[in-house]
Scaffold this motif. Structure first.
Motif, PDB file in Angstrom:
ATOM      1  N   ASP A   1      -3.427   2.102  -4.196  1.00 19.14           N
ATOM      2  CA  ASP A   1      -1.727   2.437  -3.995  1.00 19.14           C
ATOM      3  C   ASP A   1      -1.557   2.072  -3.906  1.00 19.14           C
ATOM      4  O   ASP A   1      -1.024   1.894  -2.886  1.00 19.14           O
ATOM      5  CB  ASP A   1      -2.915   4.148  -3.463  1.00 19.14           C
ATOM      6  CG  ASP A   1      -1.154   4.727  -2.855  1.00 19.14           C
ATOM      7  OD1 ASP A   1      -0.066   4.309  -2.964  1.00 19.14           O
ATOM      8  OD2 ASP A   1      -1.338   5.896  -2.168  1.00 19.14           O
TER       9      ASP A   1
ATOM     10  N   THR B   1       1.655   3.086  -0.883  1.00 18.84           N
ATOM     11  CA  THR B   1       0.777   2.569   0.413  1.00 18.84           C
ATOM     12  C   THR B   1       1.078   1.500   0.379  1.00 18.84           C
ATOM     13  O   THR B   1       1.062   0.213   2.006  1.00 18.84           O
ATOM     14  CB  THR B   1      -0.191   3.389   0.687  1.00 18.84           C
ATOM     15  OG1 THR B   1      -0.047   4.624  -0.416  1.00 18.84           O
ATOM     16  CG2 THR B   1      -0.992   3.336   1.697  1.00 18.84           C
TER      17      THR B   1
ATOM     18  N   GLY C   1       3.538   0.092   3.375  1.00 20.95           N
ATOM     19  CA  GLY C   1       2.353  -0.615   5.280  1.00 20.95           C
ATOM     20  C   GLY C   1       3.241  -2.135   4.727  1.00 20.95           C
ATOM     21  O   GLY C   1       3.576  -2.455   6.416  1.00 20.95           O
TER      22      GLY C   1
ATOM     23  N   THR D   1      -2.717   0.686  10.215  1.00 22.75           N
ATOM     24  CA  THR D   1      -3.210   1.961  10.148  1.00 22.75           C
ATOM     25  C   THR D   1      -2.532   2.042   8.010  1.00 22.75           C
ATOM     26  O   THR D   1      -4.143   2.564   7.775  1.00 22.75           O
ATOM     27  CB  THR D   1      -2.355   2.789  10.349  1.00 22.75           C
ATOM     28  OG1 THR D   1      -2.565   3.360  11.488  1.00 22.75           O
ATOM     29  CG2 THR D   1      -3.313   4.607  10.219  1.00 22.75           C
ATOM     30  N   ALA D   2      -1.388   2.344   8.065  1.00 25.42           N
ATOM     31  CA  ALA D   2      -1.767   2.324   5.937  1.00 25.42           C
ATOM     32  C   ALA D   2      -2.668   1.046   5.481  1.00 25.42           C
ATOM     33  O   ALA D   2      -3.295   1.792   4.562  1.00 25.42           O
ATOM     34  CB  ALA D   2      -0.096   2.645   5.313  1.00 25.42           C
TER      35      ALA D   2
ATOM     36  N   LEU E   1      -4.538  -0.824   6.496  1.00 20.33           N
ATOM     37  CA  LEU E   1      -6.131  -0.262   6.603  1.00 20.33           C
ATOM     38  C   LEU E   1      -6.634   0.539   6.240  1.00 20.33           C
ATOM     39  O   LEU E   1      -7.723   0.304   5.118  1.00 20.33           O
ATOM     40  CB  LEU E   1      -6.283  -0.569   7.804  1.00 20.33           C
ATOM     41  CG  LEU E   1      -6.439  -1.424   8.679  1.00 20.33           C
ATOM     42  CD1 LEU E   1      -7.270  -1.550  10.371  1.00 20.33           C
ATOM     43  CD2 LEU E   1      -7.573  -2.650   8.272  1.00 20.33           C
ATOM     44  N   SER E   2      -6.183   1.623   5.553  1.00 14.14           N
ATOM     45  CA  SER E   2      -6.343   2.717   4.854  1.00 14.14           C
ATOM     46  C   SER E   2      -6.529   1.859   3.173  1.00 14.14           C
ATOM     47  O   SER E   2      -7.884   2.487   1.974  1.00 14.14           O
ATOM     48  CB  SER E   2      -5.665   3.577   4.401  1.00 14.14           C
ATOM     49  OG  SER E   2      -4.067   2.878   3.545  1.00 14.14           O
ATOM     50  N   LEU E   3      -6.407   1.475   2.825  1.00 18.61           N
ATOM     51  CA  LEU E   3      -7.105  -0.103   1.728  1.00 18.61           C
ATOM     52  C   LEU E   3      -8.139  -0.040   1.294  1.00 18.61           C
ATOM     53  O   LEU E   3      -8.518  -0.279   0.141  1.00 18.61           O
ATOM     54  CB  LEU E   3      -5.606  -0.356   1.259  1.00 18.61           C
ATOM     55  CG  LEU E   3      -3.988   0.372   1.202  1.00 18.61           C
ATOM     56  CD1 LEU E   3      -2.647  -0.368   0.973  1.00 18.61           C
ATOM     57  CD2 LEU E   3      -4.261   1.795  -0.469  1.00 18.61           C
ATOM     58  N   TYR E   4      -8.472  -0.333   2.300  1.00 17.17           N
ATOM     59  CA  TYR E   4      -9.825  -1.002   2.635  1.00 17.17           C
ATOM     60  C   TYR E   4     -11.209  -0.093   2.225  1.00 17.17           C
ATOM     61  O   TYR E   4     -10.007   1.312   2.947  1.00 17.17           O
ATOM     62  CB  TYR E   4      -9.637  -2.390   3.103  1.00 17.17           C
ATOM     63  CG  TYR E   4      -9.299  -3.422   3.343  1.00 17.17           C
ATOM     64  CD1 TYR E   4      -9.822  -4.656   3.407  1.00 17.17           C
ATOM     65  CD2 TYR E   4      -7.943  -3.133   3.841  1.00 17.17           C
ATOM     66  CE1 TYR E   4      -8.329  -5.565   3.072  1.00 17.17           C
ATOM     67  CE2 TYR E   4      -6.481  -4.491   3.695  1.00 17.17           C
ATOM     68  CZ  TYR E   4      -6.847  -5.303   3.476  1.00 17.17           C
ATOM     69  OH  TYR E   4      -6.313  -6.368   3.186  1.00 17.17           O
TER      70      TYR E   4
ATOM     71  N   ASP F   1     -14.871   1.047   3.301  1.00 18.71           N
ATOM     72  CA  ASP F   1     -15.687   1.350   4.844  1.00 18.71           C
ATOM     73  C   ASP F   1     -16.307  -0.100   4.854  1.00 18.71           C
ATOM     74  O   ASP F   1     -16.377  -0.602   6.272  1.00 18.71           O
ATOM     75  CB  ASP F   1     -15.890   2.415   4.930  1.00 18.71           C
ATOM     76  CG  ASP F   1     -15.350   3.781   4.973  1.00 18.71           C
ATOM     77  OD1 ASP F   1     -13.444   3.477   5.508  1.00 18.71           O
ATOM     78  OD2 ASP F   1     -15.203   4.592   3.970  1.00 18.71           O
TER      79      ASP F   1
END
Length: 71
Positions: A10, A13, A17, A24-25, A27-30, A32
């Motif tokens: 994305d 995003t 970010g 937060t945006a 980190l959402s791309l990484y 888990d």
């Protein structure tokens, strides 16, 4: 055989970010469970790169690396 493609990266995003300094945006791309680079001697290295852009081109880049402490 399933030929459906998985979700793509994305870039919107990523842009939001970076431009909004939204951790937060980003980190959402990484994943888990991101994996560090592991050298044959067992030393782990994590790296992060930050770039400044002007007119869509990189004008400055900073690379940070974290390594395991030596013996």
């Amino acid at each position: 055989m399933d030929t459906a493609a998985g979700p793509g990266f994305d870039t919107e995003t990523l842009r939001r970010g970076i431009e909004g300094q939204d951790a937060t945006a980003l980190l959402s791309l990484y994943a888990d469970d991101p994996e560090p680079c592991l050298y044959p001697d067992g030393v782990r290295v994590l790296a992060n790169s930050m770039m400044s852009l002007r007119d869509g081109r990189i004008v400055d880049q900073t690379v940070l690396q974290a390594r395991d402490a030596e013996g």
